[in-house]
Design a protein around this motif. Structure first.
Motif, PDB file in Angstrom:
ATOM      1  N   HIS A  60       0.878  -1.185   0.000  1.00  0.00           N
ATOM      2  CA  HIS A  60       0.000   0.000   0.000  1.00  0.00           C
ATOM      3  C   HIS A  60       0.905   1.223   0.000  1.00  0.00           C
ATOM      4  CE1 HIS A  60      -3.555  -2.419   1.059  1.00  0.00           C
ATOM      5  NE2 HIS A  60      -2.800  -3.024   1.947  1.00  0.00           N
ATOM      6  N   TYR A 153     -13.728  -3.082   7.530  1.00  0.00           N
ATOM      7  CA  TYR A 153     -13.517  -1.669   7.151  1.00  0.00           C
ATOM      8  C   TYR A 153     -14.731  -1.132   6.367  1.00  0.00           C
ATOM      9  CZ  TYR A 153      -8.491  -2.498   8.010  1.00  0.00           C
ATOM     10  OH  TYR A 153      -7.286  -2.834   8.548  1.00  0.00           O
ATOM     11  N   HIS A 180      -9.446  -9.539   2.372  1.00  0.00           N
ATOM     12  CA  HIS A 180      -9.086  -9.266   3.771  1.00  0.00           C
ATOM     13  C   HIS A 180     -10.173  -9.874   4.640  1.00  0.00           C
ATOM     14  CE1 HIS A 180      -7.500  -6.373   7.016  1.00  0.00           C
ATOM     15  NE2 HIS A 180      -8.445  -7.106   7.590  1.00  0.00           N
ATOM     16  N   HIS A 236      -2.827 -11.972   3.834  1.00  0.00           N
ATOM     17  CA  HIS A 236      -2.268 -11.830   5.195  1.00  0.00           C
ATOM     18  C   HIS A 236      -2.891 -12.777   6.227  1.00  0.00           C
ATOM     19  CE1 HIS A 236      -5.660  -9.121   5.775  1.00  0.00           C
ATOM     20  NE2 HIS A 236      -5.074  -8.054   5.277  1.00  0.00           N
ATOM     21  N   CYS A 285      -1.348  -3.208  13.295  1.00  0.00           N
ATOM     22  CA  CYS A 285      -1.684  -3.545  11.916  1.00  0.00           C
ATOM     23  C   CYS A 285      -2.847  -4.533  11.987  1.00  0.00           C
ATOM     24  CB  CYS A 285      -0.490  -4.180  11.193  1.00  0.00           C
ATOM     25  SG  CYS A 285       0.095  -5.703  11.948  1.00  0.00           S
ATOM     26  N   ALA A 286      -3.497  -4.771  10.872  1.00  0.00           N
ATOM     27  CA  ALA A 286      -4.648  -5.676  10.870  1.00  0.00           C
ATOM     28  C   ALA A 286      -4.490  -6.706   9.754  1.00  0.00           C
ATOM     29  CB  ALA A 286      -5.935  -4.887  10.676  1.00  0.00           C
ATOM     30  N   ASP A 313       2.277  -6.620   3.012  1.00  0.00           N
ATOM     31  CA  ASP A 313       1.221  -5.691   3.441  1.00  0.00           C
ATOM     32  C   ASP A 313       1.863  -4.374   3.900  1.00  0.00           C
ATOM     33  OD1 ASP A 313      -1.268  -4.682   3.909  1.00  0.00           O
ATOM     34  OD2 ASP A 313      -1.708  -5.908   5.663  1.00  0.00           O
ATOM     35  N   CYS A 315       2.508  -0.956   4.680  1.00  0.00           N
ATOM     36  CA  CYS A 315       1.570   0.168   4.830  1.00  0.00           C
ATOM     37  C   CYS A 315       2.180   0.996   5.952  1.00  0.00           C
ATOM     38  CB  CYS A 315       0.189  -0.396   5.200  1.00  0.00           C
ATOM     39  SG  CYS A 315      -1.118   0.828   5.235  1.00  0.00           S
ATOM     40  N   GLY A 334      -3.274   1.950  10.972  1.00  0.00           N
ATOM     41  CA  GLY A 334      -2.876   0.539  10.984  1.00  0.00           C
ATOM     42  C   GLY A 334      -1.969   0.187   9.819  1.00  0.00           C
ATOM     43  N   GLY A 335      -0.836  -0.388  10.134  1.00  0.00           N
ATOM     44  CA  GLY A 335       0.040  -0.869   9.074  1.00  0.00           C
ATOM     45  C   GLY A 335       1.498  -0.794   9.490  1.00  0.00           C
TER      46      GLY A 335
HETATM   47  N1  DUC Z   1      -3.971  -3.860   7.197  1.00  0.00           N
HETATM   48  C1  DUC Z   1      -3.215  -2.896   7.709  1.00  0.00           C
HETATM   49  O1  DUC Z   1      -2.679  -3.037   8.796  1.00  0.00           O
HETATM   50  N2  DUC Z   1      -3.079  -1.753   6.981  1.00  0.00           N
HETATM   51  C2  DUC Z   1      -3.614  -1.554   5.710  1.00  0.00           C
HETATM   52  C3  DUC Z   1      -4.558  -2.549   5.245  1.00  0.00           C
HETATM   53  C4  DUC Z   1      -4.612  -3.787   6.022  1.00  0.00           C
HETATM   54  O2  DUC Z   1      -5.224  -4.728   5.629  1.00  0.00           O
END
Ligand code: DUC
Ligand code: ZN
Length: 456
Positions: A60, A153, A180, A236, A285-286, A313, A315, A334-335
């Motif tokens: 990203h 999201y 995701h 992920h 992060c997710a 991932d 980000c 998040g990332g």
């Molecule tokens: N997870 C993250 O931590 N950031 C961006 C998108 C995602 O899936």
């Protein structure tokens, strides 16, 4: 311009062979023993492994998240990627809800103009209507053959009914999507509980996104894919429980591709319980990073081929950006940054420890992403006719990962202090020396790679 990489060992998805590699212009010309220089510049690769340029199928760059924009854009992110041996990224492009895919694509084409490594785009489907259904074919014709959907999201999720419709459309056109997988409703409820209990710090982040939230969403996605009769990619994947859901679907006869990321292979969730806010926020992060048992399950799955790719991932946010969530963990963008270290982490924690072979590393970092994302054998292999994207890896060097040494814009690394087995000596991008001894020699020059259908 010809270059002869001499005395190295060429790694492919099926093994390692001693061989020289002759590069002619942008392509690999010959792979074989004792090749004559014939006027080529000779580079001694004694002791080194030659991997095909790594492909990161999940980045990203220049993405708006939680009211801010990722620290890395294509210019900085792609240079960091090259430094980590990644010669091609497939970044997530997308429209905002209500816009056309064409509009989303035009935005990402502009963003990517400064890229130093090669790149493709996955197109995000964050809305479903007749126009978008039509545009899916246009995307395929443009070389954008992979897509992305979110089961969490609100700004991007489209709901189970529309996920099913989109999957059916992808079956018709021969496209594939990454998804995701986290259960949005459960996460929202757990966040409400954490806030009601006054637990506003980063420690609440993993507790409100438990492994069951991922496993449930993976299970649901795979049932939707079964109904639509089409393969999907779980991106992920982070837990043993989610992996079990994949196994169940595969036993039913479904084709399921799985991606995991370095953060789930080398970090564990105690990072969220560190004393200071910022030490925990760094790792938000997710999905969140998980438990040791999950990590072990992922390594085993990598070793036995149940996981197809390792992407980052990537980000990235600076620590100043992470500060936005000091009073409320849900506001921490998040990332994690990762593109600069994926190869060395996989070698260090995987190959050097005997968990996976160099061939397995090659499969998950290069060969499989190239096949999954429809650019094999142009990318993903060192063979005559392929793009001369080559990572010269010296397994004998010892080093320590330091945020102060990174070139990515986040200014820190979640892998601080990890001692590495090996280092990248050189990276070639389409025959040109792009990285030498840690120095990135290029800026710009990356090319859009139009991709075909999945062939994995
Ligand atoms: N997870 C993250 O931590 N950031 C961006 C998108 C995602 O899936
Ligand atoms: Zn992502």
């Amino acid at each position: 311009m010809k270059t002869l990489l001499k005395n190295g060992s060429v790694v492919s998805g099926s093994g390692v062979i001693p061989a020289d590699v002759l590069i002619d212009g942008e392509k690999v010309a010959v792979v074989g023993l004792d090749l004559a220089a014939g006027g080529a510049e000779v580079v001694d690769c004694a002791g080194a492994l030659l991997f095909p340029g790594f492909i990161d199928g999940h980045t990203h760059f220049d993405l708006e998240v939680a009211g801010t924009v990722t620290a890395d854009d294509f210019a900085t992110g792609s240079r960091a990627a090259l430094r980590g041996g990644t010669t091609m990224v497939v970044d997530y492009a997308g429209p905002d809800k209500g816009d056309t895919l064409a509009y989303g694509l035009s935005r990402w084409q502009k963003k990517a103009e400064g890229a130093a490594c090669d790149y493709g785009f996955h197109m995000t489907i964050d809305d479903w209507n007749a126009g978008i259904s039509d545009e899916i074919q246009t995307m395929m014709d443009t070389g954008i053959t992979s897509f992305k959907m979110y089961l969490t999201y609100p700004a991007m999720m489209i709901g189970d009914r529309d996920v099913y419709h989109a999957l059916c459309r992808l079956r018709e056109v021969g496209g594939i999507t990454g998804v995701h997988c986290e259960n949005a409703g459960l996460i929202d409820a757990l966040i409400e509980d954490a806030k009601a209990a006054g637990k506003m710090g980063p420690g609440s982040h993993p507790r409100t996104r438990p492994d069951g939230a991922e496993a449930e969403a993976v299970s649901r996605l795979l049932r939707l894919a079964q109904a639509a009769d089409t393969p999907v990619i779980v991106v992920h994947l982070s837990t043993a429980a989610a992996l079990e859901e994949v196994r169940t679907a595969r036993r039913r006869g479904q084709k399921v591709y799985v991606e995991t990321c370095p953060q789930y292979l080398v970090l564990t969730d105690e990072v969220y319980d560190r004393e200071s806010f910022i030490e925990g926020a760094k790792f938000v992060c997710a999905p969140p990073v998980r438990k040791k048992a999950d990590q072990e399950a992922l390594w085993q799955a990598l070793a036995n081929g149940e996981i197809d790719t390792v992407a980052t991932d990537h980000c990235s946010f600076t620590l100043e950006q992470k500060e936005r969530g000091r009073e409320d963990f849900t506001k921490i963008p998040g990332g994690l940054p990762g593109v600069e270290h994926r190869g060395v982490l996989l070698y260090t924690a995987g190959v050097a420890t005997g968990r996976i072979s160099p061939a397995a590393m090659c499969r998950v970092l290069a060969e499989n992403p190239a096949k999954l994302y429809g650019c094999f054998p142009r990318k993903g292999v060192i063979a005559p006719g392929s793009d001369a994207d080559i990572v010269v890896y010296d397994p004998a060097v010892r080093s320590v990962i330091r945020g102060s040494d990174t070139i990515g814009a986040a200014g820190y690394t979640p892998y601080e202090g990890i001692e590495t087995a090996g280092a990248i000596r050189q990276v070639y991008l389409r025959g040109s020396l792009a990285v030498d001894d840690g120095k990135v020699l290029v800026s710009g020059g990356g090319r859009f790679i139009a991709r075909g259908k999945t062939a994995l």
